[in-house]
Design an enzyme around this catalytic site. Structure first.
Site, PDB file in Angstrom:
ATOM      1  N   LYS A   9     -21.326  38.879 -23.899  1.00  0.00           N
ATOM      2  CA  LYS A   9     -20.860  38.767 -22.313  1.00  0.00           C
ATOM      3  C   LYS A   9     -21.695  39.323 -21.410  1.00  0.00           C
ATOM      4  CE  LYS A   9     -16.059  37.394 -23.586  1.00  0.00           C
ATOM      5  NZ  LYS A   9     -14.563  37.579 -23.291  1.00  0.00           N
ATOM      6  N   TYR A  49     -13.776  27.749 -21.248  1.00  0.00           N
ATOM      7  CA  TYR A  49     -12.311  28.289 -21.186  1.00  0.00           C
ATOM      8  C   TYR A  49     -11.282  27.500 -20.697  1.00  0.00           C
ATOM      9  CZ  TYR A  49     -13.999  33.245 -21.578  1.00  0.00           C
ATOM     10  OH  TYR A  49     -14.529  34.322 -22.268  1.00  0.00           O
ATOM     11  N   ASN A 112     -14.966  42.371 -22.489  1.00  0.00           N
ATOM     12  CA  ASN A 112     -14.743  43.039 -23.773  1.00  0.00           C
ATOM     13  C   ASN A 112     -16.035  42.526 -24.626  1.00  0.00           C
ATOM     14  OD1 ASN A 112     -14.231  40.183 -24.039  1.00  0.00           O
ATOM     15  ND2 ASN A 112     -12.154  40.440 -24.453  1.00  0.00           N
ATOM     16  N   HIS A 115     -17.474  37.093 -27.294  1.00  0.00           N
ATOM     17  CA  HIS A 115     -16.822  36.172 -27.572  1.00  0.00           C
ATOM     18  C   HIS A 115     -16.822  35.416 -28.923  1.00  0.00           C
ATOM     19  CE1 HIS A 115     -14.604  32.139 -27.025  1.00  0.00           C
ATOM     20  NE2 HIS A 115     -15.535  31.645 -27.549  1.00  0.00           N
ATOM     21  N   GLU A 126     -17.491  24.337 -28.834  1.00  0.00           N
ATOM     22  CA  GLU A 126     -18.122  25.382 -28.141  1.00  0.00           C
ATOM     23  C   GLU A 126     -19.850  25.152 -28.433  1.00  0.00           C
ATOM     24  OE1 GLU A 126     -16.359  29.007 -29.086  1.00  0.00           O
ATOM     25  OE2 GLU A 126     -14.425  28.392 -27.926  1.00  0.00           O
TER      26      GLU A 126
HETATM   27  P1  CMP Z   1     -12.339  35.637 -25.102  1.00  0.00           P
HETATM   28  O1  CMP Z   1     -12.135  35.861 -26.647  1.00  0.00           O
HETATM   29  O2  CMP Z   1     -13.800  35.320 -24.485  1.00  0.00           O
HETATM   30  O3  CMP Z   1     -11.245  34.536 -24.777  1.00  0.00           O
HETATM   31  C1  CMP Z   1     -10.515  34.584 -23.696  1.00  0.00           C
HETATM   32  C2  CMP Z   1     -10.557  35.758 -22.896  1.00  0.00           C
HETATM   33  O4  CMP Z   1      -9.575  35.903 -21.914  1.00  0.00           O
HETATM   34  C3  CMP Z   1     -10.572  36.859 -23.623  1.00  0.00           C
HETATM   35  O5  CMP Z   1     -11.827  36.987 -24.432  1.00  0.00           O
HETATM   36  C4  CMP Z   1     -10.506  37.887 -22.477  1.00  0.00           C
HETATM   37  O6  CMP Z   1     -11.537  38.430 -22.018  1.00  0.00           O
HETATM   38  C5  CMP Z   1      -9.648  37.128 -21.583  1.00  0.00           C
HETATM   39  N1  CMP Z   1      -8.275  37.479 -21.225  1.00  0.00           N
HETATM   40  C6  CMP Z   1      -7.253  37.473 -22.064  1.00  0.00           C
HETATM   41  N2  CMP Z   1      -6.244  37.906 -21.607  1.00  0.00           N
HETATM   42  C7  CMP Z   1      -6.632  38.516 -20.326  1.00  0.00           C
HETATM   43  C8  CMP Z   1      -5.928  38.987 -19.428  1.00  0.00           C
HETATM   44  N3  CMP Z   1      -4.408  39.393 -19.466  1.00  0.00           N
HETATM   45  N4  CMP Z   1      -6.386  39.439 -18.183  1.00  0.00           N
HETATM   46  C9  CMP Z   1      -7.677  39.007 -17.976  1.00  0.00           C
HETATM   47  N5  CMP Z   1      -8.452  38.348 -18.875  1.00  0.00           N
HETATM   48  C10 CMP Z   1      -7.833  38.397 -20.156  1.00  0.00           C
END
Ligand code: CMP
Length: 138
Positions: A9, A49, A112, A115, A126
């Site tokens: 990311k 998403y 984070n 993905h 995807e």
């Molecule tokens: P990802 O695995 O890319 O898939 C969904 C994403 O939503 C997840 O990583 C997080 O980065 C994001 N995400 C999940 N929960 C929250 C939250 N409570 N607030 C902000 N982002 C979130």
């Protein structure tokens, strides 16, 4: 052989973690089939998403993903969908175990670093979203 979609990311790219992340999957024995560095369009980010469309953080999620370059990748290997999820670690930093990518490299829920597809079906969806034109990426 099973395939998955993994993406460094924008925070991971900005922090210089591309090599570290790719290295973990190479060392595990998986094969990198495709890789592209690109800044996603709003349309691709929203579609990626789509399952979170109703969540309160959807707008923030799309804004973050389109904020800079990401590394979109197709990887291949035995049981790679499930095993890569274990290697990535949990979304919530409180649950991400040390030794996992998020446990070692991420400290917030929204930024984070990586993905990974959560099922074989998501991986197929995807991969076709991110690598739309097969021939141009091989
Ligand atoms: P990802 O695995 O890319 O898939 C969904 C994403 O939503 C997840 O990583 C997080 O980065 C994001 N995400 C999940 N929960 C929250 C939250 N409570 N607030 C902000 N982002 C979130």
């Amino acid at each position: 052989m099973e395939k998955t979609f993994l993406m460094v990311k924008p925070d991971g790219v900005k922090r210089g973690l591309i090599g570290e992340i790719i290295s973990r999957f190479e060392k595990k024995g998986y094969t990198l089939n495709r890789l592209e560095l690109l800044t996603p369009s709003v349309e691709v980010a929203q579609s990626h998403y789509a399952e979170h469309k109703e969540k309160p953080f959807f707008g923030e999620l799309v804004e973050f993903l389109t904020s800079g370059p990401v590394v979109a990748m197709e990887w291949e290997g035995e049981n790679i969908v499930a095993v890569s999820r274990l290697m990535i670690g949990k979304t919530n930093p409180l649950d991400a175990q040390p030794g996992t990518i998020r446990g070692d490299l991420a400290s917030t829920m929204s930024q984070n670093v990586i993905h990974g597809s959560d099922s074989v079906e998501s991986a197929e969806r995807e991969l076709s979203l991110w690598f739309a034109t097969e021939a141009s990426h091989v």
